[in-house]
Scaffold this motif. Structure first.
Motif, mmCIF file in Angstrom:
data_model
loop_
_atom_site.group_PDB
_atom_site.id
_atom_site.type_symbol
_atom_site.label_atom_id
_atom_site.label_comp_id
_atom_site.label_asym_id
_atom_site.label_seq_id
_atom_site.Cartn_x
_atom_site.Cartn_y
_atom_site.Cartn_z
ATOM 1 N N HIS A 1 -79.030 -21.803 -34.946
ATOM 2 C CA HIS A 1 -78.287 -20.788 -34.335
ATOM 3 C C HIS A 1 -78.827 -20.331 -32.893
ATOM 4 C CE1 HIS A 1 -77.521 -18.715 -38.470
ATOM 5 N NE2 HIS A 1 -76.455 -19.211 -38.146
ATOM 6 N N ASN B 1 -77.659 -23.149 -30.537
ATOM 7 C CA ASN B 1 -76.261 -23.122 -30.463
ATOM 8 C C ASN B 1 -75.672 -22.561 -28.969
ATOM 9 O OD1 ASN B 1 -74.802 -24.807 -32.131
ATOM 10 N ND2 ASN B 1 -74.494 -23.152 -33.689
ATOM 11 N N ASN B 2 -76.314 -21.563 -28.743
ATOM 12 C CA ASN B 2 -75.955 -20.567 -27.599
ATOM 13 C C ASN B 2 -76.510 -21.460 -26.320
ATOM 14 O OD1 ASN B 2 -74.625 -18.453 -28.620
ATOM 15 N ND2 ASN B 2 -76.545 -17.449 -29.352
ATOM 16 N N ALA C 1 -73.817 -24.043 -25.974
ATOM 17 C CA ALA C 1 -72.597 -23.797 -25.398
ATOM 18 C C ALA C 1 -72.695 -23.499 -24.075
ATOM 19 C CB ALA C 1 -72.188 -22.475 -26.352
ATOM 20 N N ILE C 2 -73.928 -23.153 -23.431
ATOM 21 C CA ILE C 2 -74.062 -22.898 -21.932
ATOM 22 C C ILE C 2 -73.691 -24.285 -21.343
ATOM 23 C CG2 ILE C 2 -75.199 -21.951 -20.027
ATOM 24 C CD1 ILE C 2 -76.217 -20.119 -21.959
ATOM 25 N N GLN D 1 -70.096 -25.631 -21.401
ATOM 26 C CA GLN D 1 -69.357 -25.094 -20.579
ATOM 27 C C GLN D 1 -69.574 -25.199 -19.074
ATOM 28 O OE1 GLN D 1 -66.398 -23.984 -21.615
ATOM 29 N NE2 GLN D 1 -67.152 -24.145 -23.526
ATOM 30 N N LYS E 1 -74.126 -30.877 -31.241
ATOM 31 C CA LYS E 1 -73.438 -30.051 -31.891
ATOM 32 C C LYS E 1 -73.074 -30.343 -33.352
ATOM 33 C CE LYS E 1 -68.443 -28.873 -31.835
ATOM 34 N NZ LYS E 1 -67.183 -28.939 -31.180
ATOM 35 N N ARG F 1 -75.715 -23.306 -45.198
ATOM 36 C CA ARG F 1 -74.500 -22.166 -45.584
ATOM 37 C C ARG F 1 -74.415 -22.188 -47.055
ATOM 38 N NH1 ARG F 1 -70.072 -23.633 -41.726
ATOM 39 N NH2 ARG F 1 -69.450 -24.915 -43.383
ATOM 40 N N GLU G 1 -74.533 -13.527 -23.341
ATOM 41 C CA GLU G 1 -74.633 -14.934 -22.606
ATOM 42 C C GLU G 1 -73.852 -15.149 -21.142
ATOM 43 O OE1 GLU G 1 -77.029 -17.094 -23.120
ATOM 44 O OE2 GLU G 1 -77.653 -16.783 -25.331
ATOM 45 N N PHE H 1 -72.464 -18.390 -19.935
ATOM 46 C CA PHE H 1 -71.608 -18.872 -20.777
ATOM 47 C C PHE H 1 -70.318 -18.525 -20.635
ATOM 48 C CE2 PHE H 1 -68.998 -18.710 -24.900
ATOM 49 C CZ PHE H 1 -68.794 -20.080 -25.140
ATOM 50 N N LEU I 1 -66.850 -20.354 -18.924
ATOM 51 C CA LEU I 1 -65.814 -20.420 -19.871
ATOM 52 C C LEU I 1 -64.476 -19.788 -19.135
ATOM 53 C CD1 LEU I 1 -64.601 -21.111 -22.551
ATOM 54 C CD2 LEU I 1 -65.358 -19.064 -23.403
ATOM 55 N N GLY J 1 -72.647 -18.387 -31.992
ATOM 56 C CA GLY J 1 -73.508 -19.637 -32.143
ATOM 57 C C GLY J 1 -74.245 -19.397 -33.699
ATOM 58 N N HIS J 2 -74.047 -18.180 -34.265
ATOM 59 C CA HIS J 2 -74.722 -17.978 -35.615
ATOM 60 C C HIS J 2 -73.507 -18.221 -36.601
ATOM 61 C CE1 HIS J 2 -78.454 -16.135 -34.036
ATOM 62 N NE2 HIS J 2 -77.430 -15.982 -33.103
ATOM 63 N N GLY J 3 -73.143 -19.419 -36.901
ATOM 64 C CA GLY J 3 -71.941 -19.665 -37.806
ATOM 65 C C GLY J 3 -72.090 -19.681 -39.361
ATOM 66 N N ALA J 4 -72.718 -18.692 -39.880
ATOM 67 C CA ALA J 4 -72.851 -18.555 -41.348
ATOM 68 C C ALA J 4 -71.467 -18.073 -41.991
ATOM 69 C CB ALA J 4 -73.814 -17.432 -41.557
ATOM 70 N N MET K 1 -67.495 -21.679 -34.254
ATOM 71 C CA MET K 1 -68.587 -21.693 -33.643
ATOM 72 C C MET K 1 -69.115 -22.386 -32.524
ATOM 73 S SD MET K 1 -71.484 -22.627 -36.693
ATOM 74 C CE MET K 1 -71.235 -24.144 -36.963
ATOM 75 N N LYS K 2 -69.909 -22.093 -31.921
ATOM 76 C CA LYS K 2 -70.375 -22.585 -30.590
ATOM 77 C C LYS K 2 -71.067 -23.731 -31.071
ATOM 78 C CE LYS K 2 -71.051 -18.129 -27.709
ATOM 79 N NZ LYS K 2 -72.150 -17.596 -27.368
ATOM 80 N N PRO K 3 -71.438 -24.503 -30.188
ATOM 81 C CA PRO K 3 -70.409 -24.768 -28.766
ATOM 82 C C PRO K 3 -69.115 -25.530 -29.465
ATOM 83 C CG PRO K 3 -72.143 -26.619 -28.963
ATOM 84 C CD PRO K 3 -72.251 -25.779 -30.212
ATOM 85 N N VAL K 4 -68.037 -24.890 -28.519
ATOM 86 C CA VAL K 4 -66.671 -25.389 -28.868
ATOM 87 C C VAL K 4 -65.970 -26.192 -28.085
ATOM 88 C CG1 VAL K 4 -65.667 -23.170 -28.002
ATOM 89 C CG2 VAL K 4 -64.488 -24.305 -29.829
ATOM 90 N N ASP K 5 -65.034 -27.051 -28.347
ATOM 91 C CA ASP K 5 -64.215 -27.981 -27.566
ATOM 92 C C ASP K 5 -63.399 -26.974 -26.793
ATOM 93 O OD1 ASP K 5 -63.336 -30.759 -26.780
ATOM 94 O OD2 ASP K 5 -61.500 -29.934 -27.759
ATOM 95 N N LEU K 6 -63.115 -27.342 -25.610
ATOM 96 C CA LEU K 6 -62.164 -26.246 -24.766
ATOM 97 C C LEU K 6 -60.901 -26.410 -25.284
ATOM 98 C CD1 LEU K 6 -62.253 -24.376 -22.616
ATOM 99 C CD2 LEU K 6 -61.611 -25.870 -20.961
#
Lengths: 577, 127
Positions: free
Chosen positions: A355, A358-359, A362-363, A366, A402, A413, B12, B15, B19, B83-86, B103-108
């Motif tokens: 978790h 991931n943030n 993601a930055i 991008q 990722k 999960r 964020e 980010f 984006l 990012g919290h992909g539960a 869920m991040k990171p994601v393909d554009l």
């Protein structure tokens, strides 16, 4: 430092009890055996010896009573016999006067008459006041013999009636005498009527009294001389060795030993006679009956002992084995619980890390994406190509990260499962379809052998696919080129089926097998695997109510066995997973 | 096709801005907000077609923002991007009316596909 290690050791041994703790069971088994042995044997020994002693006592009492009865009856019989004799002699002495008997043939006539009635009489004599035998009737010539200094003559003068000991006398044959003294009318002098009786008569009489062949019954006088024959001590006028112990009034005396044997004897004084009647018997307690009884008791005891020992040994073994099994099961459960626990905590940790990562990821993603966008739209500048290449590298790395974080989250999960009845054969064919490309490329052969009527499993299709995909993917990596992967299935018990995936790879060491399901454990080269595949597989199979196990030998390949439930009942609780 | 108005609500900022810039390069009309409240305000000022909504924000959770938005503007589509992909959060979001949960990171490319789907749905619903 040393202490620290020690602590760690203690700690780990407290939480990871060894499965093989047989040493403790040896002692436990011995103690249990001892305790059971004592519990069963103390009462057995106690009761056997007690009852044996009581039995012995009872037998002794009974034996004594029996002997007392025998001796009384023998004495009574002999007394009656002697009384009859005495009465007869007395009667004759009273009926006939001295002078009458001295008459010509009177004595002979009388004797003939008496002998006719009582054949035991040997002879008869009439003795005058001076002790000289005046008249004699019988087979010997004893007229004129002087009896004045014979014992019995003295006694009869004193007592009027007397029965003598058995003696040889003038005739040199054992006999005894019944004599009566009578006063001569008008004088202070006495004449004596004497009848001697053959000892055979007495012997016959005594013999008829004897009822039991084990008993020796005979008469003895106060000097210990045998008056009748004894089976043990010999003929008439021999010596009875027991007699030295005789005390007046005592009826039964215990076992004095004679020639190595123990005897029980009893005495009784015969009234109005110099005799004591004696019964000697080899006591029951020392005879064959007693020893055979004792032998039987010992055999029964031995039988009980052997039986008890067998039962105890069986019981102790059963108990010990049950306990050992229980402990092994418990240890197994503890190990499994630890494993599950480890997974849960690692899963939580992994999810947390994922978790958080991931943030920023993601930055990076991008920003790097934006850089690419911008560079693609800009005019050429120095190092443009190199920059684009670098940013592409960053994006590639982000992709890899990722994959890891998403997988970690997948591992942690609590996935939703949709249970349905699934034909494993079809499912595996699908899975093999996904992998066909790679398999053809590596020239890997698949062999599937499924029985015709295999029950359907009750499971989640997607997750099951992932399970087999993971395992078969690993197998493909393990066999390399030209390998063989054999997939088979068979029912296991009533509610499970086993699916085995066997590869012809190089196998794994024991250490590797032990860690194979650990998260992040991988034998693949860096960057090729995340080390999560089999952990996730393990978690999935568990969630589906199944079990996964692995067997491997170096050089022989590896077999993964996935056990899946066919019954939907036991999974009802997991639907909402 | 009209340009799609996208509002990115994410604490964020780096980010969200990157984006937004990339979406703009691809013909979208993106705006950003760096908090839950800021996002709700921005929605009130100019109604977007699709909202990309983060789940964990300091002032207010993405769920609350989602509920608020859906209450006021039911036709606005919201895609959760976190990012919290539960999966429990995913289910919770869908129950509260989110269009999807990514869920991040994601393909554009993937993200744009989802935005387009959401937009189509919005158009269909508002007709």
């Amino acid at each position: 430092m040393k202490n620290y290690f020690k602590k760690i050791k203690v700690f780990s041994s407290a939480f990871l009890p060894e499965v093989h703790t047989d040493g403790g069971y040896g002692r436990f088994r011995l103690m249990l055996f001892g305790a059971m042995f004592l519990i069963s044997f103390i009462p057995l020994i106690f009761s056997t010896s007690l009852s044996s002693r009581e039995h012995r006592k009872l037998m002794e009492i009974q034996e004594k009573e029996q002997l007392v009865l025998s001796i009384e009856s023998a004495r009574n019989t002999i007394e009656a016999f002697l009384h009859e004799l005495q009465s007869m002699v007395k009667f004759v002495a009273e009926q006939y006067s001295y002078d009458e008997l001295l008459g010509q043939n009177k004595a002979s006539e009388l004797f003939a008459h008496l002998k006719n009635q009582y054949p035991g009489f040997v002879d008869m004599g009439v003795i005058g006041p001076n002790g000289i035998q005046k008249k004699y009737a019988g087979p010997f010539r004893l007229e004129g013999y002087d009896y004045s200094n014979q014992d019995w003559y003295m006694k009869v003068l004193a007592r009027q009636v007397d029965i003598s000991d058995v003696f040889m006398g003038y005739r040199k044959l054992p006999h005894f005498v019944v004599a009566v003294s009578n006063k001569l009318p008008g004088k202070e002098e006495y004449w004596v009527l004497r009848l001697s009786i053959d000892v055979e008569t007495l012997q016959n009489y005594v013999s008829t009294v004897n009822t039991s062949p084990s008993q020796d019954i005979f008469l003895v006088n106060h000097q210990g001389q045998l008056q009748t024959k004894s089976k043990i001590f010999g003929g008439i006028l021999g010596t009875c060795p027991f007699f030295t112990h005789y005390q007046k009034g005592e009826t039964v005396i215990h076992y004095p030993e004679y020639e190595g044997k123990k005897y029980l004897r009893s005495y009784a004084q015969v009234k109005n006679s110099p005799w004591i009647v004696v019964i000697v018997t080899e006591g029951y307690m020392h005879g064959e009956k007693w020893s055979s009884h004792r032998f039987r008791v010992r055999m029964i005891f031995l039988g009980c002992t052997i039986f008890a020992l067998i039962v105890i040994i069986q019981l102790v073994n059963t108990i010990t084995n049950r306990l050992r099994e229980a402990e092994q099961n418990r240890n197994q459960a503890v190990i499994e619980a630890q494993y599950t626990n480890k997974f849960a905590s690692i899963g939580r940790l992994a999810a947390g890390v994922a978790h958080e990562i991931n943030n920023p990821l993601a930055i990076i993603d991008q920003k790097a994406g934006l850089m690419t966008d911008l560079m693609e739209n800009s005019t050429p500048f120095e190092h443009k190509e190199k920059l684009i290449h670098s940013v592409t590298g960053i994006l590639g790395a982000v992709q890899r990260c990722k994959v890891i974080t998403h997988r970690l989250l997948g591992f942690a999960r609590r996935m939703d499962v949709a249970f349905e009845h699934i034909d494993t054969s079809d499912l595996l064919k699908e899975v093999l379809g996904f992998l066909e490309g790679e398999a053809i490329y590596n020239r890997i052969r698949f062999e599937m052998s499924f029985p015709d009527k295999l029950p359907m499993v009750f499971s989640d299709r997607g997750q099951l696919q992932q399970v087999f995909l993971n395992i078969i993917n690993n197998a493909i990596d393990a066999v390399g080129k030209n390998g063989l992967i054999a997939i088979s299935a068979e029912p296991s018990g009533r509610e499970m089926i086993d699916i085995k995936i066997k590869d012809s790879g190089s196998g794994m060491s024991h250490e590797t097998v032990k860690r194979i399901f650990d998260p992040f454990f991988t034998t693949k080269e860096a960057g090729k695997g995340t080390g999560l595949g089999l952990s996730i597989t393990y978690g999935l199979v568990k969630k589906l109510g199944g079990k996964i196990s692995v067997e491997s030998k170096i050089g022989e390949g590896t077999v993964f066995t996935v056990r899946l439930p066919t019954n939907d009942v036991q999974n009802e609780g997991n639907y909402s997973g | 096709m009209d340009k799609i108005h996208v509002l990115i609500i994410d604490d964020e900022v780096e980010f969200a801005e990157a984006l937004a810039e990339r979406l703009e390069l691809r013909g979208y009309l993106p705006k950003t907000a760096d908090s839950g409240r800021g996002g709700l305000e921005a929605v009130g000022v100019a109604l977007p077609d699709v909202i990309l909504l983060d789940l964990k924000m300091p002032d207010m959770s993405g769920f609350d923002v989602l509920v608020e938005v859906k209450k006021k503007y039911p036709t606005v589509e919201v895609i959760m991007l976190t990012g919290h992909g539960a999966s429990s959060s995913g289910i919770k979001s869908m129950e509260r009316g989110a269009f999807d949960f990514i869920m991040k990171p994601v393909d554009l490319g993937e993200l744009m596909e989802k935005i387009k789907q959401a937009y189509r749905k919005r158009l269909a619903n508002s007709m």
